[in-house]
Design a protein around this motif. Structure first.
Motif, PDB file in Angstrom:
ATOM      1  N   ARG A 123       0.822  -1.211   0.000  1.00 52.83           N
ATOM      2  CA  ARG A 123       0.000   0.000   0.000  1.00 52.83           C
ATOM      3  C   ARG A 123       0.855   1.260   0.000  1.00 52.83           C
ATOM      4  NH1 ARG A 123      -4.900  -2.118   3.969  1.00 52.83           N
ATOM      5  NH2 ARG A 123      -5.781  -3.502   2.393  1.00 52.83           N
ATOM      6  N   GLU A 126       1.791   1.744  -3.525  1.00 51.21           N
ATOM      7  CA  GLU A 126       0.647   2.182  -4.328  1.00 51.21           C
ATOM      8  C   GLU A 126       0.553   3.704  -4.360  1.00 51.21           C
ATOM      9  OE1 GLU A 126      -2.771   0.317  -2.702  1.00 51.21           O
ATOM     10  OE2 GLU A 126      -2.255  -1.681  -3.473  1.00 51.21           O
ATOM     11  N   ARG A 127       1.010   4.337  -3.290  1.00 54.99           N
ATOM     12  CA  ARG A 127       0.958   5.803  -3.239  1.00 54.99           C
ATOM     13  C   ARG A 127       1.821   6.419  -4.331  1.00 54.99           C
ATOM     14  NH1 ARG A 127       1.283   7.866   2.928  1.00 54.99           N
ATOM     15  NH2 ARG A 127      -0.905   7.610   3.395  1.00 54.99           N
ATOM     16  N   SER A 129       2.548   4.889  -7.132  1.00 54.11           N
ATOM     17  CA  SER A 129       1.880   4.549  -8.392  1.00 54.11           C
ATOM     18  C   SER A 129       0.796   5.559  -8.728  1.00 54.11           C
ATOM     19  CB  SER A 129       1.273   3.145  -8.304  1.00 54.11           C
ATOM     20  OG  SER A 129       2.272   2.174  -8.083  1.00 54.11           O
ATOM     21  N   ALA A 130       0.177   6.133  -7.702  1.00 53.76           N
ATOM     22  CA  ALA A 130      -0.933   7.067  -7.915  1.00 53.76           C
ATOM     23  C   ALA A 130      -0.493   8.340  -8.630  1.00 53.76           C
ATOM     24  CB  ALA A 130      -1.584   7.414  -6.580  1.00 53.76           C
TER      25      ALA A 130
END
Length: 206
Positions: A123, A126-127, A129-130
């Motif tokens: 997670r 994922e930040r 990736s955002a």
């Protein structure tokens, strides 16, 4: 003229910081699976309502609200620069220290806590990736500005490659931070430190 934060705002910031610290410390003490929102609230001295006013989930309290963002001022300079592309690209990413500003040791504890659970680690990544799409657009604009005569599709491919390299660099730096924490250090998270870490990594390849 700047004004100081209102007492209500200061109280909200203090409570959020207490929740973050409680979540991180409890995970380090008891393990991720054993920690509940109720336990975090009890440690932080807040109600569940206050907790959910600040964080949607236990995971968000652990990771913290300081998601990476693109530094707009750095982006403007980057687009017209002709300097080292990848190193300068690392400085596009701004990491908000959040509660760590009032508790510098929280960074080290958070890295250790996140590293104990693969879901939290995923997670966290994922930040980054955002914001990859935005980074790719900025990098492509830089390449178009620097090489106006080159084929647009080729430049788009190059921007895609650099963006993937940048994501890999940030993962490497995150792992380096974790190793520093394990050795008792508190790693720096400012853009210059990130660029220096990249230089050391690239230097090892030569």
């Amino acid at each position: 003229m700047s004004t100081s934060p209102s007492p209500r705002r200061r109280d909200a910031v203090a409570k959020a910081a207490a929740i973050e610290a409680a979540a991180v410390d409890l995970v380090l003490e008891r393990g991720y699976e054993a920690v509940t929102v109720d336990m975090i609230c009890a440690r932080a001295g807040v109600s569940q309502r206050t907790f959910f006013n600040h964080f949607k989930t236990k995971d968000m309290a652990l990771i913290g609200p300081g998601a990476p963002t693109v530094d707009e001022r750095a982006a403007r300079s980057f687009i017209v620069s002709t300097g080292p592309l990848l190193r300068e690209a690392t400085q596009l990413i701004r990491i908000d220290a959040g509660a760590m500003a009032s508790d510098p040791g929280l960074l080290a504890r958070r890295i250790r806590a996140v590293g104990t659970n693969p879901v939290l680690m995923a997670r966290q990544m994922e930040r980054l990736s955002a914001i990859e799409h935005e980074l790719r657009e900025i990098i492509q604009l830089r390449l178009q500005t620097q090489y106006p005569g080159e084929n647009a599709e080729d430049l788009a491919d190059q921007a895609d490659i650099v963006t993937h390299l940048l994501a890999g660099v940030m993962r490497y730096i995150g792992q380096s931070w974790a190793r520093q924490v394990e050795s008792g250090e508190t790693p720096a998270i400012d853009p210059t430190a990130i660029g220096d870490a990249l230089d050391r990594a690239v230097g090892k390849l030569g």
